[in-house]
Scaffold this active site. Sequence first.
Site, mmCIF file in Angstrom:
data_model
loop_
_atom_site.group_PDB
_atom_site.id
_atom_site.type_symbol
_atom_site.label_atom_id
_atom_site.label_comp_id
_atom_site.label_asym_id
_atom_site.label_seq_id
_atom_site.Cartn_x
_atom_site.Cartn_y
_atom_site.Cartn_z
ATOM 1 N N TRP A 64 -31.797 78.491 -26.027
ATOM 2 C CA TRP A 64 -30.444 79.021 -26.156
ATOM 3 C C TRP A 64 -29.859 78.924 -27.552
ATOM 4 O O TRP A 64 -28.756 79.383 -27.789
ATOM 5 C CB TRP A 64 -29.510 78.309 -25.166
ATOM 6 C CG TRP A 64 -29.743 76.814 -25.077
ATOM 7 C CD1 TRP A 64 -30.366 76.171 -24.057
ATOM 8 C CD2 TRP A 64 -29.396 75.805 -26.041
ATOM 9 N NE1 TRP A 64 -30.441 74.820 -24.322
ATOM 10 C CE2 TRP A 64 -29.846 74.563 -25.538
ATOM 11 C CE3 TRP A 64 -28.754 75.823 -27.277
ATOM 12 C CZ2 TRP A 64 -29.671 73.368 -26.223
ATOM 13 C CZ3 TRP A 64 -28.585 74.634 -27.973
ATOM 14 C CH2 TRP A 64 -29.035 73.423 -27.438
ATOM 15 N N ASN A 65 -30.548 78.316 -28.528
ATOM 16 C CA ASN A 65 -29.854 78.032 -29.794
ATOM 17 C C ASN A 65 -29.668 79.252 -30.699
ATOM 18 O O ASN A 65 -28.719 79.311 -31.457
ATOM 19 C CB ASN A 65 -30.516 76.862 -30.540
ATOM 20 C CG ASN A 65 -31.980 77.073 -30.780
ATOM 21 O OD1 ASN A 65 -32.595 77.961 -30.209
ATOM 22 N ND2 ASN A 65 -32.559 76.258 -31.633
ATOM 23 N N LYS A 114 -38.341 86.183 -21.287
ATOM 24 C CA LYS A 114 -37.476 85.399 -20.388
ATOM 25 C C LYS A 114 -36.578 84.549 -21.287
ATOM 26 O O LYS A 114 -36.983 83.500 -21.773
ATOM 27 C CB LYS A 114 -38.337 84.507 -19.486
ATOM 28 C CG LYS A 114 -37.725 84.180 -18.134
ATOM 29 C CD LYS A 114 -36.419 83.447 -18.191
ATOM 30 C CE LYS A 114 -36.580 81.971 -18.455
ATOM 31 N NZ LYS A 114 -35.263 81.297 -18.622
ATOM 32 N N PRO A 115 -35.344 85.014 -21.513
ATOM 33 C CA PRO A 115 -34.438 84.236 -22.361
ATOM 34 C C PRO A 115 -33.871 83.043 -21.596
ATOM 35 O O PRO A 115 -33.971 82.978 -20.365
ATOM 36 C CB PRO A 115 -33.329 85.236 -22.684
ATOM 37 C CG PRO A 115 -33.298 86.152 -21.505
ATOM 38 C CD PRO A 115 -34.704 86.238 -20.982
ATOM 39 N N GLY A 119 -39.009 75.707 -26.877
ATOM 40 C CA GLY A 119 -38.105 74.926 -26.040
ATOM 41 C C GLY A 119 -38.466 73.459 -26.112
ATOM 42 O O GLY A 119 -39.036 72.987 -27.112
ATOM 43 N N SER A 120 -38.166 72.743 -25.039
ATOM 44 C CA SER A 120 -38.349 71.290 -25.056
ATOM 45 C C SER A 120 -39.827 70.918 -24.927
ATOM 46 O O SER A 120 -40.638 71.684 -24.375
ATOM 47 C CB SER A 120 -37.563 70.669 -23.905
ATOM 48 O OG SER A 120 -38.089 71.123 -22.681
ATOM 49 N N GLU A 157 -43.638 76.125 -29.630
ATOM 50 C CA GLU A 157 -42.819 75.488 -30.661
ATOM 51 C C GLU A 157 -41.816 74.614 -29.945
ATOM 52 O O GLU A 157 -40.957 75.090 -29.204
ATOM 53 C CB GLU A 157 -42.109 76.535 -31.518
ATOM 54 C CG GLU A 157 -41.614 75.905 -32.814
ATOM 55 C CD GLU A 157 -40.198 76.268 -33.159
ATOM 56 O OE1 GLU A 157 -39.916 77.442 -33.339
ATOM 57 O OE2 GLU A 157 -39.366 75.334 -33.222
ATOM 58 N N LEU A 158 -41.926 73.288 -30.156
ATOM 59 C CA LEU A 158 -41.206 72.336 -29.300
ATOM 60 C C LEU A 158 -40.183 71.535 -30.099
ATOM 61 O O LEU A 158 -39.646 72.014 -31.077
ATOM 62 C CB LEU A 158 -42.233 71.442 -28.598
ATOM 63 C CG LEU A 158 -43.358 72.216 -27.878
ATOM 64 C CD1 LEU A 158 -44.410 71.285 -27.310
ATOM 65 C CD2 LEU A 158 -42.770 73.108 -26.781
ATOM 66 N N CYS A 211 -34.140 73.789 -34.195
ATOM 67 C CA CYS A 211 -35.354 72.981 -34.042
ATOM 68 C C CYS A 211 -35.662 72.258 -35.350
ATOM 69 O O CYS A 211 -36.157 71.136 -35.330
ATOM 70 C CB CYS A 211 -36.517 73.833 -33.570
ATOM 71 S SG CYS A 211 -36.699 75.336 -34.533
ATOM 72 N N GLU A 257 -35.124 63.138 -30.169
ATOM 73 C CA GLU A 257 -34.473 64.363 -30.666
ATOM 74 C C GLU A 257 -33.026 64.378 -30.179
ATOM 75 O O GLU A 257 -32.770 64.206 -28.989
ATOM 76 C CB GLU A 257 -35.198 65.600 -30.149
ATOM 77 C CG GLU A 257 -34.615 66.874 -30.727
ATOM 78 C CD GLU A 257 -35.371 68.124 -30.308
ATOM 79 O OE1 GLU A 257 -35.624 68.961 -31.169
ATOM 80 O OE2 GLU A 257 -35.702 68.247 -29.110
HETATM 81 P P1 ADP Z 1 -33.550 73.369 -22.610
HETATM 82 O O1 ADP Z 1 -33.390 72.407 -21.462
HETATM 83 O O2 ADP Z 1 -33.160 72.777 -23.884
HETATM 84 O O3 ADP Z 1 -32.987 74.715 -22.343
HETATM 85 P P2 ADP Z 1 -36.187 74.031 -21.820
HETATM 86 O O4 ADP Z 1 -37.480 73.735 -22.470
HETATM 87 O O5 ADP Z 1 -35.976 73.489 -20.457
HETATM 88 O O6 ADP Z 1 -35.091 73.576 -22.828
HETATM 89 O O7 ADP Z 1 -35.938 75.586 -21.735
HETATM 90 C C1 ADP Z 1 -36.426 76.534 -22.656
HETATM 91 C C2 ADP Z 1 -36.792 77.788 -21.892
HETATM 92 O O8 ADP Z 1 -37.832 77.493 -20.971
HETATM 93 C C3 ADP Z 1 -35.663 78.382 -21.069
HETATM 94 O O9 ADP Z 1 -35.752 79.786 -21.136
HETATM 95 C C4 ADP Z 1 -35.973 77.882 -19.667
HETATM 96 O O10 ADP Z 1 -35.444 78.674 -18.635
HETATM 97 C C5 ADP Z 1 -37.484 77.951 -19.681
HETATM 98 N N1 ADP Z 1 -38.143 77.084 -18.688
HETATM 99 C C6 ADP Z 1 -37.688 75.929 -18.138
HETATM 100 N N2 ADP Z 1 -38.614 75.413 -17.289
HETATM 101 C C7 ADP Z 1 -39.677 76.253 -17.316
HETATM 102 C C8 ADP Z 1 -40.962 76.271 -16.666
HETATM 103 N N3 ADP Z 1 -41.350 75.305 -15.840
HETATM 104 N N4 ADP Z 1 -41.808 77.291 -16.954
HETATM 105 C C9 ADP Z 1 -41.450 78.263 -17.813
HETATM 106 N N5 ADP Z 1 -40.266 78.302 -18.444
HETATM 107 C C10 ADP Z 1 -39.381 77.323 -18.206
#
Ligand code: ADP
Length: 530
Positions: free
Chosen positions: A156-157, A180-181, A229-230, A251-252, A285, A382
């Site tokens: 989301w950033n 998939k945003p 993402g995370s 990219e985490l 990030c 983080e």
């Molecule tokens: P944050 O909690 O900081 O949003 P996430 O890593 O959970 O970080 O989310 C980043 C993206 O990954 C979002 O688009 C989220 O919907 C998606 N996401 C979360 N869980 C999963 C999963 N198990 N498989 C694929 N995408 C996912």
Amino acid sequence: MTKTESGQPESTAKTVDPPADSEIRVLNPATGEVVGSVPDTTAEQVVAAIAELREHQRAWQAIGADERKEWLLELQDWIIDNTEVLADVLQSETGKPRVDSLIDPIFGSDLIGYYARRAAKFLADEHPAPHSPLARVKRLTTVFEPYPVVGVITPWNFPLAMPLLDVIPALAAGAAVILKPSEVTPLSALELARGWAEIGAPPVLSVVTGAGATGAAVVEHADYIQFTGSTATGRRIAAACATRMVPYSLELGGKDPAIVLADADLDRAAHGIAFGGMFNSGQVCISVERVYVEAPVYDEFVAKLTANVKALRQGRDDRTPRNDVGAMANESQVGIVARHIDEAVAAGAKVLTGGKRTGVGTFFEPTVLVDVDHSMSCISEETFGPTLPVMKVADEAEAIRLANDSVYGLSATVWTGDKARGERVARALNAGAVNINDVFANLFNFALPMGGWGDSGVGARWGGPNGVRKYCRAKAITAPMLPTQERELTWMPYDLNKILIGLGAMRAAGARGMRRIDIGALLRLKGDNR
Ligand code: ADP
């Protein structure tokens, strides 16, 4: 976008129709106001969207990079012509200052120009020189063939820039893309889909909104996964991809260190680190997340940094740029920042400025912390928020040791007046990128790879040709250069003498010194037949 409640334009984006009751509300975190709602796309709908993309991808690949360039540049025009509207939508779902909201579309346009114009060259067949004189009888070709459907999952950033960073190179490579945003900020991605539809481009980009389950369905069915993402979610995606034997690039998280050496321009370092730590409320990030300062300049640097951070203007912008720092993305981010500061203070840290949330919405004051150490969450985890914990170090060696004392390795900065020292420290750091006397500079250079070490990721985006080739399978083709015989020397049934000539020639070409021509050793290979 199925409906908007804040005057944002209705989108004509191509999306899958969900059951009416499964929608996700989108909030403006600066106000708490609902700014839109989007479908919570089901796994079945993701499967259907991917099947459709597969149909259209073949033609997209077939038109070639030069025609794809024209569509991508059309999109670039559309983004430039719609910058204000795109910034409105982005601002509505993030609470960013106006200036920050303008960055996504313009940065995205720059990236589109780079990959649109260069993809043909990057994807052209290669004819590498054979490694050995013996192999010169072959014409060698490397061909780059796109994965049919690339799944791009974004956080989301940077709700528009993040999708563009990876969607554009994948489209340029000839792949179709399912995006998939983040469920927190899906509206900007839908605007991107709207733009793609409005320019009349082939239907090879599909945006599916939804949360983790929708993302997981993309991971289950696409042919390549690009995720940002995370680290926790990245691990789950890596495991799922491994089961399917599908490639991925992640990219985490990060905990980027800044090292300020005693010979640095302290004014520049203090401005740069304040910007690097507070830009987008620290929700980048590659934000600066911890600072190590050589003892002789520690007091002076901390005073300058604190003054710079104090001077930042924070608040809610409308269309007129006024503020430097806006809201945080959501309550859970605010909670993490508050916890890191509270834990540090309880363990003896001091807050020099900031330290608490402010006003309505998810605003958190830009914060400088001192008297911190590596036992504290503000240094080891983080934060992804507007905090700059600063530690005094004895010398360069201690700075490097502490900077490398992290599970993460996304990027780092080093501040020094000595070029050679800057290079030396940069090479000693465990990080995918190091900026000397600057922050974020690597992010504006698509010719460089952007990837994390350790828990910060696997693979990299961009890096010139690799930015599009990563979305391709490489195929090796060999073809004879000379007229062919009935059979090769080394084919069956084996003729030992001919085999020995073949093996001898191979050894002569690859070995060194006398081993090249040791006939005795070759003859011994004949064993009892001698
Ligand atoms: P944050 O909690 O900081 O949003 P996430 O890593 O959970 O970080 O989310 C980043 C993206 O990954 C979002 O688009 C989220 O919907 C998606 N996401 C979360 N869980 C999963 C999963 N198990 N498989 C694929 N995408 C996912």
